[in-house]
Scaffold this motif. Structure first.
Motif, PDB file in Angstrom:
ATOM      1  N   ASN A 175      -1.897 -13.851   0.621  1.00  0.00           N
ATOM      2  CA  ASN A 175      -2.463 -13.429  -0.661  1.00  0.00           C
ATOM      3  C   ASN A 175      -1.377 -13.238  -1.717  1.00  0.00           C
ATOM      4  O   ASN A 175      -1.615 -13.463  -2.906  1.00  0.00           O
ATOM      5  CB  ASN A 175      -3.285 -12.155  -0.493  1.00  0.00           C
ATOM      6  CG  ASN A 175      -4.632 -12.426   0.140  1.00  0.00           C
ATOM      7  OD1 ASN A 175      -5.027 -13.570   0.304  1.00  0.00           O
ATOM      8  ND2 ASN A 175      -5.350 -11.374   0.507  1.00  0.00           N
ATOM      9  N   ALA A 176      -0.180 -12.826  -1.285  1.00  0.00           N
ATOM     10  CA  ALA A 176       0.935 -12.758  -2.225  1.00  0.00           C
ATOM     11  C   ALA A 176       1.264 -14.151  -2.752  1.00  0.00           C
ATOM     12  O   ALA A 176       1.572 -14.330  -3.941  1.00  0.00           O
ATOM     13  CB  ALA A 176       2.152 -12.136  -1.543  1.00  0.00           C
ATOM     14  N   VAL A 177       1.177 -15.149  -1.877  1.00  0.00           N
ATOM     15  CA  VAL A 177       1.425 -16.528  -2.300  1.00  0.00           C
ATOM     16  C   VAL A 177       0.316 -17.014  -3.233  1.00  0.00           C
ATOM     17  O   VAL A 177       0.590 -17.651  -4.262  1.00  0.00           O
ATOM     18  CB  VAL A 177       1.558 -17.456  -1.080  1.00  0.00           C
ATOM     19  CG1 VAL A 177       1.625 -18.918  -1.515  1.00  0.00           C
ATOM     20  CG2 VAL A 177       2.796 -17.097  -0.267  1.00  0.00           C
ATOM     21  N   VAL A 178      -0.932 -16.717  -2.902  1.00  0.00           N
ATOM     22  CA  VAL A 178      -2.054 -17.126  -3.760  1.00  0.00           C
ATOM     23  C   VAL A 178      -1.878 -16.558  -5.164  1.00  0.00           C
ATOM     24  O   VAL A 178      -2.036 -17.266  -6.164  1.00  0.00           O
ATOM     25  CB  VAL A 178      -3.402 -16.675  -3.152  1.00  0.00           C
ATOM     26  CG1 VAL A 178      -4.546 -16.838  -4.158  1.00  0.00           C
ATOM     27  CG2 VAL A 178      -3.704 -17.475  -1.899  1.00  0.00           C
ATOM     28  N   LEU A 179      -1.549 -15.283  -5.246  1.00  0.00           N
ATOM     29  CA  LEU A 179      -1.314 -14.668  -6.550  1.00  0.00           C
ATOM     30  C   LEU A 179      -0.103 -15.300  -7.228  1.00  0.00           C
ATOM     31  O   LEU A 179      -0.122 -15.578  -8.438  1.00  0.00           O
ATOM     32  CB  LEU A 179      -1.098 -13.159  -6.378  1.00  0.00           C
ATOM     33  CG  LEU A 179      -0.690 -12.381  -7.632  1.00  0.00           C
ATOM     34  CD1 LEU A 179      -1.766 -12.469  -8.708  1.00  0.00           C
ATOM     35  CD2 LEU A 179      -0.391 -10.921  -7.284  1.00  0.00           C
ATOM     36  N   GLY A 180       0.936 -15.548  -6.453  1.00  0.00           N
ATOM     37  CA  GLY A 180       2.154 -16.090  -7.023  1.00  0.00           C
ATOM     38  C   GLY A 180       1.983 -17.486  -7.582  1.00  0.00           C
ATOM     39  O   GLY A 180       2.513 -17.820  -8.643  1.00  0.00           O
ATOM     40  N   VAL A 181       1.221 -18.304  -6.878  1.00  0.00           N
ATOM     41  CA  VAL A 181       1.024 -19.691  -7.288  1.00  0.00           C
ATOM     42  C   VAL A 181      -0.047 -19.809  -8.365  1.00  0.00           C
ATOM     43  O   VAL A 181       0.100 -20.550  -9.344  1.00  0.00           O
ATOM     44  CB  VAL A 181       0.661 -20.566  -6.069  1.00  0.00           C
ATOM     45  CG1 VAL A 181       0.216 -21.962  -6.506  1.00  0.00           C
ATOM     46  CG2 VAL A 181       1.834 -20.646  -5.111  1.00  0.00           C
ATOM     47  N   GLY A 182      -1.140 -19.060  -8.190  1.00  0.00           N
ATOM     48  CA  GLY A 182      -2.289 -19.253  -9.073  1.00  0.00           C
ATOM     49  C   GLY A 182      -2.430 -18.251 -10.200  1.00  0.00           C
ATOM     50  O   GLY A 182      -3.098 -18.535 -11.196  1.00  0.00           O
ATOM     51  N   GLY A 183      -1.847 -17.064 -10.050  1.00  0.00           N
ATOM     52  CA  GLY A 183      -1.979 -16.045 -11.070  1.00  0.00           C
ATOM     53  C   GLY A 183      -3.209 -15.171 -10.868  1.00  0.00           C
ATOM     54  O   GLY A 183      -4.014 -15.374  -9.963  1.00  0.00           O
ATOM     55  N   ARG A 184      -3.322 -14.179 -11.737  1.00  0.00           N
ATOM     56  CA  ARG A 184      -4.378 -13.162 -11.584  1.00  0.00           C
ATOM     57  C   ARG A 184      -5.772 -13.747 -11.686  1.00  0.00           C
ATOM     58  O   ARG A 184      -6.657 -13.419 -10.889  1.00  0.00           O
ATOM     59  CB  ARG A 184      -4.211 -12.068 -12.642  1.00  0.00           C
ATOM     60  CG  ARG A 184      -2.909 -11.303 -12.545  1.00  0.00           C
ATOM     61  CD  ARG A 184      -2.826 -10.158 -13.511  1.00  0.00           C
ATOM     62  NE  ARG A 184      -2.959 -10.512 -14.904  1.00  0.00           N
ATOM     63  CZ  ARG A 184      -2.144 -10.115 -15.872  1.00  0.00           C
ATOM     64  NH1 ARG A 184      -1.097  -9.345 -15.578  1.00  0.00           N
ATOM     65  NH2 ARG A 184      -2.350 -10.446 -17.117  1.00  0.00           N
ATOM     66  N   ASP A 185      -5.998 -14.606 -12.675  1.00  0.00           N
ATOM     67  CA  ASP A 185      -7.353 -15.144 -12.865  1.00  0.00           C
ATOM     68  C   ASP A 185      -7.771 -15.995 -11.671  1.00  0.00           C
ATOM     69  O   ASP A 185      -8.929 -15.954 -11.236  1.00  0.00           O
ATOM     70  CB  ASP A 185      -7.433 -15.963 -14.157  1.00  0.00           C
ATOM     71  CG  ASP A 185      -7.341 -15.093 -15.400  1.00  0.00           C
ATOM     72  OD1 ASP A 185      -7.563 -13.864 -15.280  1.00  0.00           O
ATOM     73  OD2 ASP A 185      -7.050 -15.629 -16.484  1.00  0.00           O
ATOM     74  N   PHE A 186      -6.831 -16.761 -11.141  1.00  0.00           N
ATOM     75  CA  PHE A 186      -7.145 -17.585  -9.976  1.00  0.00           C
ATOM     76  C   PHE A 186      -7.467 -16.702  -8.767  1.00  0.00           C
ATOM     77  O   PHE A 186      -8.427 -16.973  -8.024  1.00  0.00           O
ATOM     78  CB  PHE A 186      -5.976 -18.517  -9.658  1.00  0.00           C
ATOM     79  CG  PHE A 186      -6.225 -19.427  -8.491  1.00  0.00           C
ATOM     80  CD1 PHE A 186      -7.058 -20.530  -8.624  1.00  0.00           C
ATOM     81  CD2 PHE A 186      -5.631 -19.182  -7.254  1.00  0.00           C
ATOM     82  CE1 PHE A 186      -7.296 -21.375  -7.541  1.00  0.00           C
ATOM     83  CE2 PHE A 186      -5.865 -20.020  -6.179  1.00  0.00           C
ATOM     84  CZ  PHE A 186      -6.703 -21.121  -6.322  1.00  0.00           C
ATOM     85  N   TYR A 187      -6.689 -15.651  -8.569  1.00  0.00           N
ATOM     86  CA  TYR A 187      -6.945 -14.711  -7.468  1.00  0.00           C
ATOM     87  C   TYR A 187      -8.370 -14.158  -7.575  1.00  0.00           C
ATOM     88  O   TYR A 187      -9.100 -14.088  -6.584  1.00  0.00           O
ATOM     89  CB  TYR A 187      -5.915 -13.584  -7.509  1.00  0.00           C
ATOM     90  CG  TYR A 187      -6.059 -12.549  -6.408  1.00  0.00           C
ATOM     91  CD1 TYR A 187      -5.293 -12.614  -5.257  1.00  0.00           C
ATOM     92  CD2 TYR A 187      -6.962 -11.489  -6.530  1.00  0.00           C
ATOM     93  CE1 TYR A 187      -5.407 -11.669  -4.252  1.00  0.00           C
ATOM     94  CE2 TYR A 187      -7.086 -10.539  -5.537  1.00  0.00           C
ATOM     95  CZ  TYR A 187      -6.311 -10.634  -4.394  1.00  0.00           C
ATOM     96  OH  TYR A 187      -6.455  -9.683  -3.396  1.00  0.00           O
ATOM     97  N   ARG A 188      -8.769 -13.791  -8.794  1.00  0.00           N
ATOM     98  CA  ARG A 188     -10.120 -13.258  -8.982  1.00  0.00           C
ATOM     99  C   ARG A 188     -11.185 -14.319  -8.707  1.00  0.00           C
ATOM    100  O   ARG A 188     -12.248 -14.024  -8.130  1.00  0.00           O
ATOM    101  CB  ARG A 188     -10.273 -12.705 -10.404  1.00  0.00           C
ATOM    102  CG  ARG A 188      -9.436 -11.459 -10.674  1.00  0.00           C
ATOM    103  CD  ARG A 188      -9.754 -10.860 -12.035  1.00  0.00           C
ATOM    104  NE  ARG A 188      -8.969  -9.666 -12.293  1.00  0.00           N
ATOM    105  CZ  ARG A 188      -7.894  -9.630 -13.079  1.00  0.00           C
ATOM    106  NH1 ARG A 188      -7.497 -10.731 -13.723  1.00  0.00           N
ATOM    107  NH2 ARG A 188      -7.221  -8.500 -13.256  1.00  0.00           N
ATOM    108  N   GLN A 189     -10.925 -15.547  -9.133  1.00  0.00           N
ATOM    109  CA  GLN A 189     -11.892 -16.619  -8.871  1.00  0.00           C
ATOM    110  C   GLN A 189     -12.110 -16.811  -7.371  1.00  0.00           C
ATOM    111  O   GLN A 189     -13.232 -17.018  -6.915  1.00  0.00           O
ATOM    112  CB  GLN A 189     -11.411 -17.927  -9.497  1.00  0.00           C
ATOM    113  CG  GLN A 189     -11.484 -17.967 -11.015  1.00  0.00           C
ATOM    114  CD  GLN A 189     -10.732 -19.149 -11.594  1.00  0.00           C
ATOM    115  OE1 GLN A 189     -10.186 -19.972 -10.864  1.00  0.00           O
ATOM    116  NE2 GLN A 189     -10.683 -19.242 -12.910  1.00  0.00           N
TER     117      GLN A 189
END
Length: 393
Positions: A175-189
């Motif tokens: 999840n740290a990688v997901v946030l790092g690669v995609g950013g906050r909006d992507f994490y929420r999506q």
């Protein structure tokens, strides 16, 4: 003993039994007792065991008047079935001083269903400062920089990432990688909306590529390792980094080290700053008599006091649920977090807090399966996750 003190007797069920946890609860207990209350401790070691024990007592007709739980869908389900009552004494002030995401998550049908105890952050990157200095490494700010740093540490004979090989720890790293690669909006999506387009996107594929590239930097002893054992590797200088929640600071302090000094702290590399929050909260069952009702309300008043919030969170390594608590006395890592969460845009829910239990379990299974099978390509990992999560839509 006076009648007032007798009237405040209260059984408190919880899992706060380790060193830092026990010290944090002691702050609440002492304040409660100093104000005339009588505290009856009911510890059950282990969060999962304690939550199950509380539910079993409720269903068995002997509900604990106060019990520790986690803000999330399981607590919402208890509220929906009328097994817990709205928090006594919760008022409009809470909406003003709690981070908006926490205020929303802790409510059911407009009422607070839990009194939040603390805020933990999941997306921390702890590092051995002396080891990085020895390797002439700056703290990585991007995943590309991190991979370069990891390669240099490995060449020195050090373990780049101290990782406990358990599904929930592997998920924290992912999840740290997901946030790092995609950013906050992507994490929420992904985690708030379970958006099929986001799950199938090139951004998610890139997250799996980065995640897969971390495999060579974890040692062979990782499977089954507990998080605190990984923290010990970091403190000894055997490993350079650990991606872990801020509860690791309790063990760091217990070893006589200062978080933010010998063991440095930074948020995991990310496109934009965010804090992935997990929140413990006390819930309440309908009181059996007026004395218990008074004791429950008194407990809430004490726990939400700003001084008590400061003391208990300094002991636990977490940060206060109130955004109006001064930063004095907190370590450098906590001060960074306290400043960050005052911006609501940075507030993200952990998957355990934001997803139903079945979905969260499917996520952990998919991530752990991918991580532990190097034969799986990033494309296969992405498809496994997509199918696992969309099965619940």
């Amino acid at each position: 003993m006076g009648a007032a003190a007798q009237a405040q007797e209260l059984e408190v069920m919880h899992w706060l039994t380790s060193g830092g946890e026990s010290a944090s609860l002691a702050v609440v207990r002492q304040a409660y007792q100093d104000q005339g209350g009588r505290w009856r401790d009911a510890p059950v070691p282990g969060g999962s065991s304690a939550r199950a024990a509380a539910v079993n007592r409720i269903l068995g007709g002997n509900p604990p008047p106060v019990f520790l739980f986690s803000v999330g869908t399981q607590l919402t389900e208890l509220s929906a079935h009328g097994l817990v009552m709205p928090v006594p004494g919760a008022g409009p002030e809470w909406d003003r001083v709690l981070p908006p995401l926490l205020a929303r998550s802790a409510k059911y049908q407009g009422h607070y269903m839990g009194a939040p105890l603390n805020i933990h952050g999941e997306n921390w990157m702890f590092y051995n400062a002396a080891l990085l200095q020895q390797a002439s490494l700056a703290v990585p700010r991007t995943w590309a920089e991190f991979l370069d740093a990891a390669a240099r540490l490995k060449a020195m004979g050090k373990i780049p990432i101290a990782l406990g090989g358990q599904p929930w720890q592997e998920r924290l790293l992912f999840n740290a990688v997901v946030l790092g690669v995609g950013g906050r909006d992507f994490y929420r999506q992904v985690y708030e909306q379970l958006d099929p387009a986001a799950l199938a996107s090139p951004t998610m594929l890139e997250a799996f590529r980065v995640f897969a590239s971390l495999r060579p930097f974890v040692d062979e002893g990782s499977p089954g390792r507990r998080w605190n054992q990984a923290t010990a590797m970091l403190m000894r200088g055997d490993a350079g980094f650990q991606f872990m929640g801020d509860w690791a600071k309790g063990d760091i302090r217990a070893a006589g080290l200062e978080p933010g000094v010998e063991i440095g702290c930074a948020l995991a590399p990310a496109r934009d700053q965010a804090y992935i929050m997990v929140v413990d909260a006390f819930a309440f069952t309908p009181p059996r008599d007026a004395a218990t009702a008074a004791a429950q309300q008194h407990f809430v008043t004490v726990m939400m006091d700003r001084d008590v919030q400061a003391g208990l969170n300094q002991a636990k390594g977490s940060i206060p649920v109130r955004t109006d608590v001064p930063e004095d006395g907190f370590d450098a890592c906590a001060k960074q977090a306290m400043a960050l969460i005052r911006d609501p845009a940075t507030n993200l829910a952990s998957t355990g807090m934001g997803l139903p239990g079945g979905v969260a379990g499917a996520l952990d299974d998919a991530i752990s399966h991918f991580w532990n099978d190097p034969r799986l390509s990033p494309e296969e990992g992405q498809e496994l996750l997509r199918k696992s999560l969309l099965a619940f839509r």
